[in-house]
Write a protein that holds these residues in place. Structure first.
Motif, mmCIF file in Angstrom:
data_model
loop_
_atom_site.group_PDB
_atom_site.id
_atom_site.type_symbol
_atom_site.label_atom_id
_atom_site.label_comp_id
_atom_site.label_asym_id
_atom_site.label_seq_id
_atom_site.Cartn_x
_atom_site.Cartn_y
_atom_site.Cartn_z
ATOM 1 N N LEU A 1 -35.684 82.237 -7.096
ATOM 2 C CA LEU A 1 -36.772 83.100 -6.991
ATOM 3 C C LEU A 1 -36.547 83.934 -5.541
ATOM 4 O O LEU A 1 -36.136 83.411 -4.086
ATOM 5 N N TYR A 2 -36.362 85.542 -5.404
ATOM 6 C CA TYR A 2 -36.500 86.635 -4.134
ATOM 7 C C TYR A 2 -37.372 86.328 -3.896
ATOM 8 O O TYR A 2 -37.900 87.444 -4.255
ATOM 9 N N PHE A 3 -37.708 85.821 -2.991
ATOM 10 C CA PHE A 3 -39.170 87.249 -2.579
ATOM 11 C C PHE A 3 -39.487 86.717 -1.163
ATOM 12 O O PHE A 3 -39.266 85.741 -0.189
ATOM 13 N N ALA B 1 -36.362 86.005 1.486
ATOM 14 C CA ALA B 1 -36.262 84.970 1.529
ATOM 15 C C ALA B 1 -35.127 84.256 -0.157
ATOM 16 O O ALA B 1 -35.932 84.691 -0.990
ATOM 17 N N LEU B 2 -34.098 83.988 -0.153
ATOM 18 C CA LEU B 2 -33.442 83.221 -1.592
ATOM 19 C C LEU B 2 -34.164 81.398 -1.299
ATOM 20 O O LEU B 2 -34.078 81.306 -1.053
ATOM 21 N N ASN B 3 -34.866 81.550 -2.788
ATOM 22 C CA ASN B 3 -35.439 80.065 -3.124
ATOM 23 C C ASN B 3 -34.486 79.685 -4.210
ATOM 24 O O ASN B 3 -34.770 80.137 -5.769
ATOM 25 N N LEU C 1 -44.292 75.385 -9.329
ATOM 26 C CA LEU C 1 -45.133 76.464 -8.303
ATOM 27 C C LEU C 1 -45.478 77.467 -9.056
ATOM 28 O O LEU C 1 -46.253 78.453 -8.325
ATOM 29 N N LYS C 2 -45.236 78.222 -10.445
ATOM 30 C CA LYS C 2 -45.984 78.875 -10.889
ATOM 31 C C LYS C 2 -47.823 78.379 -11.488
ATOM 32 O O LYS C 2 -48.796 79.085 -11.295
ATOM 33 N N GLU D 1 -37.778 73.637 -1.192
ATOM 34 C CA GLU D 1 -37.189 73.469 0.194
ATOM 35 C C GLU D 1 -38.212 73.977 1.813
ATOM 36 O O GLU D 1 -38.587 74.201 2.126
ATOM 37 N N ARG D 2 -39.361 75.341 0.741
ATOM 38 C CA ARG D 2 -39.796 76.320 1.251
ATOM 39 C C ARG D 2 -41.462 75.871 1.174
ATOM 40 O O ARG D 2 -42.098 75.499 0.383
ATOM 41 N N CYS D 3 -42.027 76.224 2.850
ATOM 42 C CA CYS D 3 -43.425 75.953 2.188
ATOM 43 C C CYS D 3 -43.768 77.227 2.053
ATOM 44 O O CYS D 3 -44.217 78.286 3.911
#
Length: 127
Positions: free
Chosen positions: A40-42, A45-47, A57-58, A88-90
């Motif tokens: 996911l590039y958003f 940042a790349l997740n 997440l969806k 890993e990302r919030c």
């Protein structure tokens, strides 16, 4: 390894095993068959997400009531914090960012589901 600051087009040239699933003006979702992951590039940042984490997440983003958030005049409703197990990302997102991320995740999920259904229809059944 792909740098987290790379643009979506640069990611495709850096890792040829990645296939773009869906993209909008806010980002893109890529599929890496080699590692069985979604990228996911958003928001710059790349997740890297496992499929089940992507689905969590969806679901978390889809469960946020954007209309209620927009109608609420309190400052506490200006942002929403989204965190899921396995990521890993919030994410701390505004209303417009939530809308863009929701579109990105729903578009990617639809594309994955359509691809699965086409594969089932076009693959001959083995006896």
């Amino acid at each position: 390894m792909i740098a987290a600051t790379a643009k979506p087009g640069e990611m495709m040239t850096a890792a040829t095993e990645m296939v773009e699933i869906y993209a909008n003006e806010a980002g893109a979702v890529f599929q890496c068959d080699r590692r069985n992951r979604l990228m996911l590039y958003f928001a710059g940042a790349l997740n890297v997400l496992k499929v089940d984490t992507f689905l969590r997440l969806k679901q978390a983003v889809a469960s946020i009531d954007l209309e209620q958030m927009a109608a609420n005049p309190s400052r506490s409703s200006d942002y929403e914090i989204v965190a899921v197990c396995g990521c890993e990302r919030c994410f701390i997102l505004s209303l417009t960012e939530l809308y863009a991320l929701r579109d990105l995740l729903e578009g990617a999920k639809f594309s994955l589901e359509l691809n699965r259904m086409l594969h089932e229809c076009l693959t001959p059944l083995e006896a």
